[in-house]
Design a protein around this motif. Structure first.
Motif, PDB file in Angstrom:
ATOM      1  N   UNK A 541      51.588  48.791  41.432  1.00  0.00           N
ATOM      2  CA  UNK A 541      50.618  49.394  40.514  1.00  0.00           C
ATOM      3  C   UNK A 541      49.932  48.364  39.612  1.00  0.00           C
ATOM      4  N   UNK A 542      50.714  47.431  39.054  1.00  0.00           N
ATOM      5  CA  UNK A 542      50.117  46.447  38.144  1.00  0.00           C
ATOM      6  C   UNK A 542      50.064  45.055  38.739  1.00  0.00           C
ATOM      7  N   UNK A 543      50.315  44.932  40.017  1.00  0.00           N
ATOM      8  CA  UNK A 543      50.213  43.629  40.666  1.00  0.00           C
ATOM      9  C   UNK A 543      49.040  43.682  41.644  1.00  0.00           C
ATOM     10  N   UNK A 544      49.379  43.834  42.903  1.00  0.00           N
ATOM     11  CA  UNK A 544      48.373  43.829  43.951  1.00  0.00           C
ATOM     12  C   UNK A 544      47.195  44.758  43.660  1.00  0.00           C
ATOM     13  N   UNK A 545      47.475  45.934  43.119  1.00  0.00           N
ATOM     14  CA  UNK A 545      46.394  46.915  42.958  1.00  0.00           C
ATOM     15  C   UNK A 545      45.417  46.540  41.830  1.00  0.00           C
ATOM     16  N   UNK A 546      45.858  45.701  40.896  1.00  0.00           N
ATOM     17  CA  UNK A 546      44.898  45.194  39.902  1.00  0.00           C
ATOM     18  C   UNK A 546      44.167  43.981  40.474  1.00  0.00           C
ATOM     19  N   UNK A 547      44.927  43.094  41.106  1.00  0.00           N
ATOM     20  CA  UNK A 547      44.306  41.884  41.658  1.00  0.00           C
ATOM     21  C   UNK A 547      43.221  42.227  42.693  1.00  0.00           C
ATOM     22  N   UNK A 548      43.529  43.195  43.561  1.00  0.00           N
ATOM     23  CA  UNK A 548      42.576  43.553  44.613  1.00  0.00           C
ATOM     24  C   UNK A 548      41.301  44.140  43.989  1.00  0.00           C
ATOM     25  N   UNK A 549      41.458  44.871  42.912  1.00  0.00           N
ATOM     26  CA  UNK A 549      40.275  45.419  42.230  1.00  0.00           C
ATOM     27  C   UNK A 549      39.460  44.288  41.622  1.00  0.00           C
ATOM     28  N   UNK A 550      40.140  43.333  41.037  1.00  0.00           N
ATOM     29  CA  UNK A 550      39.468  42.172  40.432  1.00  0.00           C
ATOM     30  C   UNK A 550      38.664  41.403  41.490  1.00  0.00           C
ATOM     31  N   UNK A 551      39.287  41.095  42.623  1.00  0.00           N
ATOM     32  CA  UNK A 551      38.580  40.361  43.674  1.00  0.00           C
ATOM     33  C   UNK A 551      37.365  41.139  44.162  1.00  0.00           C
ATOM     34  N   UNK A 552      37.536  42.434  44.336  1.00  0.00           N
ATOM     35  CA  UNK A 552      36.440  43.249  44.842  1.00  0.00           C
ATOM     36  C   UNK A 552      35.247  43.185  43.883  1.00  0.00           C
ATOM     37  N   UNK A 553      35.522  43.240  42.593  1.00  0.00           N
ATOM     38  CA  UNK A 553      34.446  43.176  41.607  1.00  0.00           C
ATOM     39  C   UNK A 553      33.774  41.797  41.626  1.00  0.00           C
ATOM     40  N   UNK A 554      34.596  40.774  41.789  1.00  0.00           N
ATOM     41  CA  UNK A 554      34.026  39.427  41.861  1.00  0.00           C
ATOM     42  C   UNK A 554      33.140  39.284  43.103  1.00  0.00           C
ATOM     43  N   UNK A 555      33.605  39.779  44.245  1.00  0.00           N
ATOM     44  CA  UNK A 555      32.800  39.707  45.468  1.00  0.00           C
ATOM     45  C   UNK A 555      31.461  40.412  45.260  1.00  0.00           C
ATOM     46  N   UNK A 556      31.505  41.544  44.595  1.00  0.00           N
ATOM     47  CA  UNK A 556      30.254  42.272  44.349  1.00  0.00           C
ATOM     48  C   UNK A 556      29.343  41.421  43.459  1.00  0.00           C
ATOM     49  N   UNK A 557      29.921  40.769  42.469  1.00  0.00           N
ATOM     50  CA  UNK A 557      29.110  39.977  41.546  1.00  0.00           C
ATOM     51  C   UNK A 557      28.493  38.742  42.190  1.00  0.00           C
ATOM     52  N   UNK A 558      29.142  38.209  43.230  1.00  0.00           N
ATOM     53  CA  UNK A 558      28.518  37.048  43.870  1.00  0.00           C
ATOM     54  C   UNK A 558      27.765  37.480  45.130  1.00  0.00           C
ATOM     55  N   UNK A 559      27.519  38.779  45.244  1.00  0.00           N
ATOM     56  CA  UNK A 559      26.618  39.270  46.285  1.00  0.00           C
ATOM     57  C   UNK A 559      27.201  39.365  47.679  1.00  0.00           C
ATOM     58  N   UNK A 560      28.522  39.366  47.794  1.00  0.00           N
ATOM     59  CA  UNK A 560      29.118  39.453  49.131  1.00  0.00           C
ATOM     60  C   UNK A 560      29.250  40.892  49.600  1.00  0.00           C
TER      61      UNK A 560
END
Ligand code: ANZ
Ligand code: ZN
Length: 829
Positions: A541-560
């Motif tokens: 809940x507070x490990x992988x599931x937060x990290x994966x959300x963070x990466x997804x947002x970063x990917x969106x921000x760099x246009x991937x």
């Protein structure tokens, strides 16, 4: 003797593999569904928790294919991590060899379960084809200033010989992997700036109605947003200003001391200026060696020391002492607080211990006003402000915003938001992970490895050690490399990345796993992402599931990618329990999936798991339950085998519609078949209650088992029932049902044949015309459901308007009924 599941299962597994039955390709003309289970760590063998996870995902996948969706169902391996290093030391085999052997073995096991994966898409995070892109992602973070190095007190696990992220320190200060108590060390480490995304990670939880509330609450608490104020106090003799963060500016008139964290920068000045410097310094040393849990727990021992310095309250002009206190942490807020013992329990315990005055500034709305000298604990509830000048009489709900507004206007404070979440510490002093792709150069500093030189390969023959620094640091040949910028001798980063980085983006890679020109193809990801259904354990809940959300947002921000959230629906499966405890190696209560599969077959194992409990609940392992599931499948087998004469020949012209069935016995069976379709569909699709779906199929089997078809009409109905049973059971027990489907002269395999749909007409209960008389005279003729009991029939008859009106006020002498036909009400008067 049961059915020969061994050869049947092997046969169908080969068919699926050879024909690529479950391979899925992006096709914008079709509706997609991305069904994903958390990928396993290749520890050596699947355990029951895996079997449960994958049974749930597989059953959903097969169901959705049948519903006509284009379903992506991939699997891979989260293959970096400590166990490979431990195995390497223990058995003297290279970590890579151990890992790859396990991957191949577990792949076979997954195939023996009959899982419907698109095997072309398997990824392994330890594969250079994969970690090359993990490194590439690191470089993107670095370019954006979101990956940085910092010397900081970090969590150190002495057993794993490595640092840990805050999220990996669990259960009151223990290592998530091995349970060793974690200590603090000052080290230079790499961090990812996840705090830049704190607000968005929090806000977007609102957009996840498909997530369990429990997980969202855990994430909210972990992110820990606090709104409050920052205000500074001036130290009297040095004029130094000391900043504090408070969520309760409304208690400003109640401040009676100021407390600093032992690590606070001003403490060093105090030590150098104070005649008691040595004593203070010794106290600070003592605090630093305590764990943060020891230091902050409510009720834990609050320890402090007077510094001899004092500060002035900017609002009241009052002067009060400055102390150093163990319960103030340097890495939250400003590392200093205004102490309000009357309204903060920790401050209260501290104040009582050190004889500091307690000054109430909020009274309870009802009852006696507080007395600072006699109160026995802090009053932390809302109440009415007092002893606070013009603010007296305000309820807390108004005092908090009102007083901050005033404080900001007067220049006493500024508004501030603080988050509990910290930047993610990602460097590990371990060998078996993705090397961090940077080079240190004496002239150029930290230089990123150019993208076209990726991957930075892990060397093979590294001696694995546990000395507290990366084993790679010992490999001088690997370490030395020319600086990518100036060409002078440089040195590689020897730390590797936290393996949670590898698992933060694998669901993107699945969309185009063999793409060797890009991290993933944008078009493929645009089609498949986000994952529609994610299935895995709550422990993330507070490990992988937060990290994966963070990466997804970063990917969106760099246009991937355009997805801002990775997982639309999340199902957190319950634990597998045996003899009252979680099934685990350490408790010695494990049941080996291989053994169950070889004794009873994969279909039985899958059926038992899905039948024994709803997916989110804990599942009690029971050998009897497994046997029960196996018996059921044998009965399905026999039902078909014993009726092959009827079922095996090309059927009549198709199912007989309800309206053509006259006999109630046949109408009942027809209705049973179609209510089963309706209810099983709803159980799977909407309720995710696979256990009740199975129960309904068991009932259908009973109904079919006691039915003896004779006429053509009956044969057709029986065949219809068997077809529905096999179709609906197929996602649960794919092998057996395919075999029986084939035996009953069905050409095309079941796997992708449409899911049956219920005929409306067959769902309704039969009705009969009932005549209602009063004293023998017909008063009503209406349609009632067939087969009503006597009492029900009487009640419904008396409620009919034409009857109720006529007997109002009259005495009912008796009521005569003829089931399904007639009600005669005899009245007097
Ligand atoms: C005065 C006060 C009066 C406070 C009162 C509370 C109650 P959250 O909600 O977790 O953000 N605090 C601030 N920084 C701290 C630190 N580094 N270590 C320990 N405690 C710290 O908590 C914010 C509150 O925790 C702040 O508000 C501060 O105490 C304390 F009746 O300030 B308060
Ligand atoms: Zn250089």
């Amino acid at each position: 003797m049961g059915y020969d599941f061994q050869s049947i299962e092997k046969k169908w597994q080969h068919t699926w593999e050879n024909e690529g039955t479950f391979n899925a390709d992006a096709d914008p003309s079709r509706e997609k569904f991305y069904c994903l289970e958390m990928f396993p760590y290749p520890s050596g063998a699947l355990h029951m928790g895996h079997l449960r996870n994958y049974s749930i995902g597989d059953m959903l996948t097969r169901f959705l294919w049948k519903k006509g969706l284009n379903v992506l169902h991939p699997i891979g391996f989260d293959a970096f991590g400590m166990p490979a290093e431990n195995a390497a030391m223990k058995y003297n085999t290279p970590a890579a060899e151990w890992t790859w052997r396990n991957i191949e073995h577990m792949t076979e096991q997954l195939k023996h379960m009959g899982c419907s994966y698109d095997w072309r898409r398997r990824v392994e995070t330890c594969n250079p084809d994969y970690y090359r892109w993990t490194q590439w992602i690191f470089l993107q973070f670095f370019k954006k200033g979101l990956a940085y190095r910092k010397n900081a007190p970090v969590n150190w696990c002495s057993s794993c010989s490595t640092v840990l992220a805050n999220e990996q320190v669990i259960n009151d200060g223990h290592c998530w992997r091995c349970g060793t108590p974690v200590v603090k060390r000052n080290l230079e480490q790499w961090f990812l700036r996840i705090t830049d995304y704190a607000q968005e990670l929090l806000d977007d939880l609102e957009n996840l109605p498909g997530w369990p509330e429990r997980v969202k609450i855990m994430q909210r608490n972990w992110i820990g947003r606090s709104e409050g104020a920052r205000l500074s106090f001036t130290e009297k003799t040095t004029g130094e200003s000391i900043e504090t963060f408070t969520t309760r500016f409304d208690t400003i008139f109640g401040v009676t001391f100021l407390a600093l964290a032992p690590e606070h920068p001003f403490v060093q000045k105090i030590i150098s200026l104070s005649p008691e410097g040595d004593r203070i310094s010794a106290f600070v040393q003592k605090c630093v060696s305590q764990s943060s849990i020891e230091r902050t727990a409510v009720g834990g021992e609050k320890e402090g020391i007077f510094t001899g310095f004092s500060a002035v309250n900017p609002v009241t002009g009052e002067e009060f002492p400055i102390l150093i206190a163990n319960y103030i942490l340097m890495d939250y807020g400003t590392g200093a607080i205004m102490g309000v013992p009357a309204h903060d329990q920790r401050d209260f315990e501290f104040a009582r211990k050190y004889g500091i005055p307690v000054k109430p500034v909020i009274n309870p709305a009802e009852g006696e006003p507080l007395d600072g000298d006699t109160m026995e604990r802090a009053f932390e509830d809302d109440g009415i402000t007092c002893n606070s000048g013009q603010f007296d009489g305000l309820p807390t709900s108004q005092a908090i915003p009102g007083m901050i507004d005033w404080g900001v206007q007067k220049g006493f404070c500024t508004r501030e938001v603080n988050f509990r979440i910290r930047d993610w510490l990602i460097s590990r002093q371990r060998y078996w992970g993705a090397p961090i792709p940077v080079v240190y150069c004496e002239h150029c500093g930290v230089v990123p490895v150019p993208e076209e030189e990726l991957p930075v390969l892990l060397p093979d023959n590294v001696k694995i050690t546990e000395v507290g620094k990366s084993p790679l640091a010992e490999d001088s040949e690997w370490l030395s490399v020319p600086c990518p910028k100036c060409g002078r001798p440089g040195r590689r980063e020897a730390d590797t990345m936290d393996t949670f980085i590898c698992s933060s983006w694998y669901f993107f890679r699945y969309c185009s796993p063999r793409n060797d020109g890009e991290v993933f193809s944008k078009e493929e990801a645009a089609y498949w992402m986000p994952v529609d259904q994610y299935i895995g354990g709550i422990e993330h809940a507070c490990l992988h599931l937060i990290y994966a959300r963070f990466f997804t947002k970063f990917f969106a921000d760099i246009g991937l990618s355009t997805a801002r959230e990775p997982f639309t629906n999340l199902l957190t499966q319950g634990m597998v329990i045996k003899d009252g405890a979680k099934m685990s190696k350490s408790l010695g209560n494990v049941v080996d999936p291989d053994e169950i599969i070889s004794r009873y077959g994969a279909d039985t194992a899958r059926l038992f798991i899905l039948f024994a409990a709803p997916p989110a609940n804990d599942l009690d392992w029971s050998e009897r339950g497994v046997e029960g599931a196996h018996r059921f499948l044998n009965r399905v087998w026999r039902l078909v085998e014993e009726n092959l004469q009827v079922l095996g020949k090309p059927g009549p012209a198709g199912p007989v519609p309800m309206k053509d069935l006259k006999e109630p016995r046949l109408r009942d069976l027809k209705r049973k078949i179609h209510t089963t379709i309706r209810d099983v569909t709803r159980d799977i699709d909407q309720e995710k209650q696979f256990n009740t779906a199975v129960a309904r199929l068991m009932e259908l089997l009973n109904a079919l088992g006691s039915f003896r078809p004779g006429s053509d009409e009956e044969h057709a109905l029986f065949l219809e029932g068997v077809e529905v049973l096999l179709s609906c059971l197929n996602p649960f027990c794919p092998h057996l049902t395919e075999e029986l489907w084939e035996m009953t002269a069905h050409g095309e395999p079941l796997a992708k044949l449409p899911w049956p749909s219920a005929e409306e007409e067959a769902l309704e209960a039969d009705t009969v015309t009932v005549v209602v008389q009063i004293n023998g005279k017909v008063r009503e003729k209406t349609e009632f459901p067939a087969g009503l009991g006597e009492e029900e029939l009487k009640r419904m008859a008396l409620e009919l308007p034409g009857v109720a009106k006529r007997i109002e006020g009259l005495e009912i002498v008796r009521i005569i009924t003829v089931p399904d036909r007639l009600v005669n009400v005899v009245v007097k008067g």
